[in-house]
Design a protein around this motif. Structure first.
Motif, PDB file in Angstrom:
ATOM      1  N   THR A  53       6.566   3.410  -0.202  1.00  0.00           N
ATOM      2  CA  THR A  53       7.283   3.636  -1.470  1.00  0.00           C
ATOM      3  C   THR A  53       8.100   2.379  -1.775  1.00  0.00           C
ATOM      4  N   ARG A 102       0.841  -1.192   0.000  1.00  0.00           N
ATOM      5  CA  ARG A 102       0.000   0.000   0.000  1.00  0.00           C
ATOM      6  C   ARG A 102       0.885   1.254   0.000  1.00  0.00           C
ATOM      7  N   GLY A 103       0.200   2.410  -0.144  1.00  0.00           N
ATOM      8  CA  GLY A 103       0.937   3.666  -0.303  1.00  0.00           C
ATOM      9  C   GLY A 103       1.075   3.905  -1.792  1.00  0.00           C
TER      10      GLY A 103
HETATM   11  O1  MRU Z   1      -4.704   3.435   1.914  1.00  0.00           O
HETATM   12  P1  MRU Z   1      -3.219   3.606   1.913  1.00  0.00           P
HETATM   13  O2  MRU Z   1      -2.554   3.077   3.136  1.00  0.00           O
HETATM   14  O3  MRU Z   1      -2.594   3.101   0.641  1.00  0.00           O
HETATM   15  O4  MRU Z   1      -3.010   5.190   1.932  1.00  0.00           O
HETATM   16  C1  MRU Z   1      -1.704   5.691   1.862  1.00  0.00           C
HETATM   17  C2  MRU Z   1      -1.630   7.145   2.025  1.00  0.00           C
HETATM   18  O5  MRU Z   1      -2.610   7.828   2.141  1.00  0.00           O
HETATM   19  C3  MRU Z   1      -0.254   7.744   1.950  1.00  0.00           C
HETATM   20  O6  MRU Z   1      -0.164   8.877   2.759  1.00  0.00           O
HETATM   21  C4  MRU Z   1       0.022   8.146   0.493  1.00  0.00           C
HETATM   22  O7  MRU Z   1      -0.182   7.069  -0.359  1.00  0.00           O
HETATM   23  C5  MRU Z   1       1.378   8.684   0.314  1.00  0.00           C
HETATM   24  S1  MRU Z   1       2.571   7.428   0.379  1.00  0.00           S
HETATM   25  C6  MRU Z   1       4.111   8.034   0.112  1.00  0.00           C
END
Ligand code: MRU
Length: 349
Positions: free
Chosen positions: A161, A49-50
């Motif tokens: 990331t 995720r992210g």
């Molecule tokens: O639902 P998620 O956990 O994928 O959400 C992630 C976020 O909101 C992060 O802040 C965003 O993707 C930035 S990651 C560098």
């Protein structure tokens, strides 16, 4: 100095292998993804995720489709469609898949070479993200004062990331310069990316932090206990409106109310300059079950009506600056973002 020691997605023995974030912080386990359906499942269930991480995982998924089909172009395009259907908000997913699709459609690449070429592209996307993270870290660290107390929301670290992070990359870079006194970590209901993942990362990096319930952020800011807020982004529109994890918008409102700068760290791959403003950003809605319970324990009466938007949009006027790998954008973003988007990242040819 490299403070992180994990990688969200790796290619090993012909398969993508992910650090399964659904099991963190209790268990650090790695999952081998055997087919494209498993890659899509891993993205949809937030095992990976992210915004940047799901783009990277999807690119490896497209390469996997090519290997499994012996370089069949249609199989790769179908895989891209499936992967694109997993999560709608993070534009990095579509940006990465566009790169894979372009290769699948390139008749100049023979079927026997397609899989290797797609794998090379996935590795390039991962490497570019890592370089962008480290550059954002340097640029962002300069914005923070010494003895800084920072508040963050969700997880925009290496887990989101490849291994360093965007918002948390800035924190890591600032910490390695001795500038960080404390990080306030919003727990980030409903799926607790802050409490589970950001705390796990900061713990490993040896950065001092305290976890708070989301509702406590107001008290942290009202009492003058934070000097800066910094988050990541899933999609930034042309005017600077920014979609990020649900709960980011209230944090930005609080920061403005208390005169605390609110920074967003986002690589160029998170910009969507085709959208005029944030109202056009698609917001993922997830199962209400995620609101009704945590870890299998009910928090509501059975079947209580619930709503679960996974992201909100922070209006550009609440954002002090947007840190990208090619520079720091300041308002008016309608002018500064296109200027930065036209720049080539340092170190690229
Ligand atoms: O639902 P998620 O956990 O994928 O959400 C992630 C976020 O909101 C992060 O802040 C965003 O993707 C930035 S990651 C560098």
């Amino acid at each position: 100095m490299r403070v992180e020691d994990f990688r969200t997605v790796t290619w090993r023995d012909g398969r993508p292998v992910i650090l399964d974030q659904s099991r963190l912080p209790h268990e650090e386990s790695y999952l081998v993804l055997e087919d494209v359906e498993q890659v899509a499942e891993a993205i949809g269930t937030l095992r990976v995720r992210g915004a940047p991480a799901i783009g990277i995982a999807a690119a490896y998924g497209a390469a996997l489709a090519a290997f499994l089909s012996g370089g069949d172009r249609q199989a790769v395009l179908d895989a891209c469609d499936l992967l694109a259907s997993t999560r709608p908000t993070a534009v990095n997913l579509f940006w990465a898949l566009q790169r894979s699709r372009a290769l699948a459609l390139d008749e100049g690449i023979g079927a026997e070479k397609l899989a290797a070429r797609l794998l090379q592209e996935a590795e390039a996307i991962a490497a570019e993200q890592d370089a962008a993270d480290r550059r954002m870290g340097e640029l962002g660290a300069e914005l923070l004062p010494s003895s800084c107390r920072i508040i963050t929301h969700c997880n925009a670290g290496g887990l989101a990331t490849l291994s360093f992070g965007t918002a948390l990359g800035v924190v890591k870079a600032a910490h390695s310069r001795g500038k960080v006194e404390l990080v306030w970590v919003d727990e980030t209901r409903p799926l607790l990316q802050g409490a589970r993942l950001t705390a796990w990362e900061l713990e490993r990096a040896g950065i001092p932090y305290k976890v708070i319930c989301d509702s406590m952020a107001a008290s942290v800011l009202a009492r003058g206990m934070a000097d800066a807020a910094i988050t990541g982004a899933d999609r930034v529109a042309a005017n600077g409106d920014t979609a990020n994890k649900i709960g980011t918008y209230p944090l930005a409102v609080l920061a403005a109310r208390h005169g605390v700068p609110f920074y967003v760290a986002a690589p160029l791959s998170t910009l969507d300059l085709t959208l005029e403003n944030g109202s056009a950003i698609p917001i993922e809605e997830r199962s209400p079950d995620e609101v009704r319970a945590w870890g299998g324990v009910a928090a509501t009466p059975p079947g209580a009506p619930a709503w679960n938007p996974a992201f909100d949009v922070t209006p550009a006027e609440l954002i002090t600056a947007i840190i990208t790998e090619v520079g720091v954008a300041r308002p008016p973003y309608g002018e500064s973002l296109p200027r930065l988007a036209g720049k080539v990242p340092q170190g690229s040819s």
